[in-house]
Each structure stands twice: as structure tokens, then as C-alpha cells.
Scaffold this motif. Structure first.
Motif, PDB file in Angstrom:
ATOM      1  N   MET A   1       8.611 -12.730   9.109  1.00 59.76           N
ATOM      2  CA  MET A   1       7.619 -13.617   9.043  1.00 59.76           C
ATOM      3  C   MET A   1       6.845 -12.468   8.380  1.00 59.76           C
ATOM      4  O   MET A   1       6.326 -11.983   8.657  1.00 59.76           O
ATOM      5  CB  MET A   1       7.742 -14.016  10.507  1.00 59.76           C
ATOM      6  CG  MET A   1       5.562 -15.125  10.323  1.00 59.76           C
ATOM      7  SD  MET A   1       5.488 -16.059  11.648  1.00 59.76           S
ATOM      8  CE  MET A   1       4.580 -15.519  12.381  1.00 59.76           C
ATOM      9  N   THR A   2       6.100 -13.110   7.379  1.00 63.85           N
ATOM     10  CA  THR A   2       5.110 -12.309   7.051  1.00 63.85           C
ATOM     11  C   THR A   2       3.083 -12.131   7.689  1.00 63.85           C
ATOM     12  O   THR A   2       3.719 -14.026   7.936  1.00 63.85           O
ATOM     13  CB  THR A   2       4.259 -13.280   5.438  1.00 63.85           C
ATOM     14  OG1 THR A   2       5.292 -11.622   4.940  1.00 63.85           O
ATOM     15  CG2 THR A   2       3.345 -12.082   5.034  1.00 63.85           C
ATOM     16  N   THR A   3       2.351 -12.026   8.165  1.00 63.04           N
ATOM     17  CA  THR A   3       1.482 -12.011   8.789  1.00 63.04           C
ATOM     18  C   THR A   3      -0.041 -11.226   8.378  1.00 63.04           C
ATOM     19  O   THR A   3      -0.249 -10.255   7.850  1.00 63.04           O
ATOM     20  CB  THR A   3       0.497 -11.578  10.322  1.00 63.04           C
ATOM     21  OG1 THR A   3       2.072 -11.930  10.554  1.00 63.04           O
ATOM     22  CG2 THR A   3      -0.389 -11.770  10.781  1.00 63.04           C
ATOM     23  N   ARG A   8      -6.047 -10.597   1.507  1.00 60.85           N
ATOM     24  CA  ARG A   8      -5.309  -9.263   0.061  1.00 60.85           C
ATOM     25  C   ARG A   8      -3.913  -7.918   1.237  1.00 60.85           C
ATOM     26  O   ARG A   8      -3.170  -8.051   0.495  1.00 60.85           O
ATOM     27  CB  ARG A   8      -5.443  -8.314  -0.456  1.00 60.85           C
ATOM     28  CG  ARG A   8      -6.072  -9.780  -1.424  1.00 60.85           C
ATOM     29  CD  ARG A   8      -7.134  -9.009  -2.387  1.00 60.85           C
ATOM     30  NE  ARG A   8      -7.442  -9.994  -3.571  1.00 60.85           N
ATOM     31  CZ  ARG A   8      -7.221  -9.544  -4.752  1.00 60.85           C
ATOM     32  NH1 ARG A   8      -5.551  -8.972  -5.134  1.00 60.85           N
ATOM     33  NH2 ARG A   8      -7.266 -10.628  -5.821  1.00 60.85           N
ATOM     34  N   ILE A   9      -4.179  -8.620   2.660  1.00 64.95           N
ATOM     35  CA  ILE A   9      -3.843  -7.205   3.074  1.00 64.95           C
ATOM     36  C   ILE A   9      -2.944  -8.148   3.685  1.00 64.95           C
ATOM     37  O   ILE A   9      -2.434  -9.333   4.821  1.00 64.95           O
ATOM     38  CB  ILE A   9      -4.487  -6.240   3.967  1.00 64.95           C
ATOM     39  CG1 ILE A   9      -5.187  -6.112   3.452  1.00 64.95           C
ATOM     40  CG2 ILE A   9      -3.422  -5.292   5.036  1.00 64.95           C
ATOM     41  CD1 ILE A   9      -4.886  -4.889   2.071  1.00 64.95           C
ATOM     42  N   ALA A  10      -1.086  -7.902   4.459  1.00 63.15           N
ATOM     43  CA  ALA A  10      -0.078  -8.510   4.895  1.00 63.15           C
ATOM     44  C   ALA A  10       0.237  -7.381   5.689  1.00 63.15           C
ATOM     45  O   ALA A  10       1.127  -6.329   5.449  1.00 63.15           O
ATOM     46  CB  ALA A  10       0.583  -9.453   4.112  1.00 63.15           C
ATOM     47  N   VAL A  11       1.047  -8.277   6.634  1.00 65.10           N
ATOM     48  CA  VAL A  11       2.402  -7.216   7.083  1.00 65.10           C
ATOM     49  C   VAL A  11       3.258  -8.424   7.879  1.00 65.10           C
ATOM     50  O   VAL A  11       3.115  -9.209   8.965  1.00 65.10           O
ATOM     51  CB  VAL A  11       1.937  -6.710   9.064  1.00 65.10           C
ATOM     52  CG1 VAL A  11       2.946  -5.823   9.485  1.00 65.10           C
ATOM     53  CG2 VAL A  11       0.603  -5.614   8.471  1.00 65.10           C
ATOM     54  N   ASN A  12       4.635  -7.614   7.152  1.00 61.77           N
ATOM     55  CA  ASN A  12       5.921  -7.932   7.222  1.00 61.77           C
ATOM     56  C   ASN A  12       6.929  -6.381   7.930  1.00 61.77           C
ATOM     57  O   ASN A  12       6.619  -5.987   7.276  1.00 61.77           O
ATOM     58  CB  ASN A  12       6.677  -8.649   5.996  1.00 61.77           C
ATOM     59  CG  ASN A  12       8.237  -9.458   6.288  1.00 61.77           C
ATOM     60  OD1 ASN A  12       8.838  -9.415   6.874  1.00 61.77           O
ATOM     61  ND2 ASN A  12       7.583 -10.584   5.655  1.00 61.77           N
ATOM     62  N   PRO A  13       7.478  -7.514   9.215  1.00 64.60           N
ATOM     63  CA  PRO A  13       8.549  -6.609   9.689  1.00 64.60           C
ATOM     64  C   PRO A  13       9.953  -6.064   8.785  1.00 64.60           C
ATOM     65  O   PRO A  13      10.180  -5.235   8.473  1.00 64.60           O
ATOM     66  CB  PRO A  13       9.438  -6.673  10.757  1.00 64.60           C
ATOM     67  CG  PRO A  13       8.322  -8.689  10.954  1.00 64.60           C
ATOM     68  CD  PRO A  13       7.473  -8.406   9.995  1.00 64.60           C
ATOM     69  N   ASP A  14       9.740  -6.853   7.654  1.00 60.24           N
ATOM     70  CA  ASP A  14      10.780  -6.518   7.362  1.00 60.24           C
ATOM     71  C   ASP A  14      10.753  -5.630   5.572  1.00 60.24           C
ATOM     72  O   ASP A  14      11.337  -5.614   4.044  1.00 60.24           O
ATOM     73  CB  ASP A  14      11.596  -7.766   6.510  1.00 60.24           C
ATOM     74  CG  ASP A  14      12.533  -8.320   7.953  1.00 60.24           C
ATOM     75  OD1 ASP A  14      12.835  -7.761   8.639  1.00 60.24           O
ATOM     76  OD2 ASP A  14      12.647 -10.390   7.673  1.00 60.24           O
ATOM     77  N   GLY A  18       7.184  -2.757   8.696  1.00 56.93           N
ATOM     78  CA  GLY A  18       6.398  -3.613   8.924  1.00 56.93           C
ATOM     79  C   GLY A  18       4.497  -2.821   8.390  1.00 56.93           C
ATOM     80  O   GLY A  18       3.920  -3.192   9.654  1.00 56.93           O
ATOM     81  N   ARG A  19       4.409  -1.356   7.955  1.00 58.61           N
ATOM     82  CA  ARG A  19       3.029  -1.142   7.650  1.00 58.61           C
ATOM     83  C   ARG A  19       2.330  -1.911   7.005  1.00 58.61           C
ATOM     84  O   ARG A  19       2.692  -3.010   5.651  1.00 58.61           O
ATOM     85  CB  ARG A  19       3.313  -0.079   6.402  1.00 58.61           C
ATOM     86  CG  ARG A  19       3.997   1.456   7.382  1.00 58.61           C
ATOM     87  CD  ARG A  19       4.185   2.525   6.666  1.00 58.61           C
ATOM     88  NE  ARG A  19       4.916   3.655   7.574  1.00 58.61           N
ATOM     89  CZ  ARG A  19       4.394   4.224   7.786  1.00 58.61           C
ATOM     90  NH1 ARG A  19       2.712   4.443   7.926  1.00 58.61           N
ATOM     91  NH2 ARG A  19       4.326   5.151   8.161  1.00 58.61           N
ATOM     92  N   GLY A  24       2.012  -8.982  -0.038  1.00 59.37           N
ATOM     93  CA  GLY A  24       3.502  -9.174   0.915  1.00 59.37           C
ATOM     94  C   GLY A  24       4.120  -7.923  -0.877  1.00 59.37           C
ATOM     95  O   GLY A  24       5.674  -7.534  -0.858  1.00 59.37           O
ATOM     96  N   MET A  25       3.735  -7.237  -1.509  1.00 58.23           N
ATOM     97  CA  MET A  25       3.874  -6.128  -2.505  1.00 58.23           C
ATOM     98  C   MET A  25       4.582  -4.769  -0.798  1.00 58.23           C
ATOM     99  O   MET A  25       4.107  -5.108  -0.437  1.00 58.23           O
ATOM    100  CB  MET A  25       3.682  -6.073  -3.612  1.00 58.23           C
ATOM    101  CG  MET A  25       3.068  -7.227  -4.550  1.00 58.23           C
ATOM    102  SD  MET A  25       2.133  -6.374  -5.454  1.00 58.23           S
ATOM    103  CE  MET A  25       0.674  -5.796  -5.029  1.00 58.23           C
ATOM    104  N   ARG A  26       5.930  -3.941  -1.722  1.00 60.18           N
ATOM    105  CA  ARG A  26       5.080  -2.468  -1.650  1.00 60.18           C
ATOM    106  C   ARG A  26       5.173  -1.630  -1.668  1.00 60.18           C
ATOM    107  O   ARG A  26       5.337  -0.698  -1.842  1.00 60.18           O
ATOM    108  CB  ARG A  26       7.134  -2.794  -2.100  1.00 60.18           C
ATOM    109  CG  ARG A  26       8.572  -3.421  -1.352  1.00 60.18           C
ATOM    110  CD  ARG A  26      10.086  -2.461  -1.525  1.00 60.18           C
ATOM    111  NE  ARG A  26      10.424  -4.457  -1.279  1.00 60.18           N
ATOM    112  CZ  ARG A  26      11.010  -4.470   0.317  1.00 60.18           C
ATOM    113  NH1 ARG A  26      10.460  -3.599   0.902  1.00 60.18           N
ATOM    114  NH2 ARG A  26      11.836  -5.518   0.874  1.00 60.18           N
ATOM    115  N   ILE A  27       3.312  -2.819  -1.879  1.00 61.04           N
ATOM    116  CA  ILE A  27       2.655  -0.922  -1.906  1.00 61.04           C
ATOM    117  C   ILE A  27       1.723  -1.048  -0.712  1.00 61.04           C
ATOM    118  O   ILE A  27       0.459  -1.944  -0.420  1.00 61.04           O
ATOM    119  CB  ILE A  27       1.333  -1.442  -3.253  1.00 61.04           C
ATOM    120  CG1 ILE A  27       2.615  -1.529  -4.212  1.00 61.04           C
ATOM    121  CG2 ILE A  27       0.282  -0.018  -3.366  1.00 61.04           C
ATOM    122  CD1 ILE A  27       1.696  -2.239  -6.534  1.00 61.04           C
TER     123      ILE A  27
END
Length: 81
Positions: A1-3, A8-14, A18-19, A24-27
Motif C-alpha cells: 500500500m502506498t502512503t 509528490r513524496i510517497a512511501v510503499n514497503p514494496d 519503504g524509503r 511512486g517511482m524508484r527514485i
């Protein structure tokens, strides 16, 4: 789940362990800030990461400022010998 921590800044454990990441990108926010701290210009960073937008860099700065606005406590940890 994305929070979403900001627009523009999100955290998703996957994603990136989780950083906080940008949209939601990998940056990660950390990556952007480390490049900027090392002297990379905004223009160069946007060139190197074409999916980034100038507003994403602003969001990283704002996120760092928000993190510094939090209260931190240092606890003494007693070592048992």
C-alpha cells in the motif's frame, strides 16, 4: 500500500525498502538530496533522471525541511557487561 507523505513524496514497503520515493517511482528522496549536496545542478539532475520534474526536487527540499521540524529525543542506552 502506498502512503503519500506529500503530493509528490510517497512511501510503499514494496518500493525501495519503504524509503520515501518521488511519485511512486524508484527514485528516493535521499538519492536526489545526495546528488544536490554533492554539487550536481538541478539541470543536470533533471537531465540524468528524465522522469523527474523540477517540482519533484522542490518537494525533496520541502520534505527534508519537514523532517527537521519534528522533535527528536536521544535516549541513553545502558550496556550490560
Amino acid at each position: 500500500m502506498t502512503t503519500y507523505l506529500t503530493e509528490r513524496i510517497a512511501v510503499n514497503p514494496d518500493i525501495c525498502n519503504g524509503r520515501p520515493v518521488i511519485r511512486g517511482m524508484r527514485i528516493t528522496v535521499q538519492t536526489v538530496l545526495e546528488f544536490l549536496f554533492a554539487g550536481t545542478s538541478r539541470e543536470e539532475l533533471l537531465y540524468q533522471y528524465p522522469s523527474l520534474e523540477s517540482e519533484d526536487i522542490d518537494a525533496c527540499y520541502q520534505f527534508a525541511i519537514e523532517m527537521m521540524n519534528r522533535n527528536y529525543f536521544i535516549k541513553e542506552i545502558k550496556h550490560v557487561a
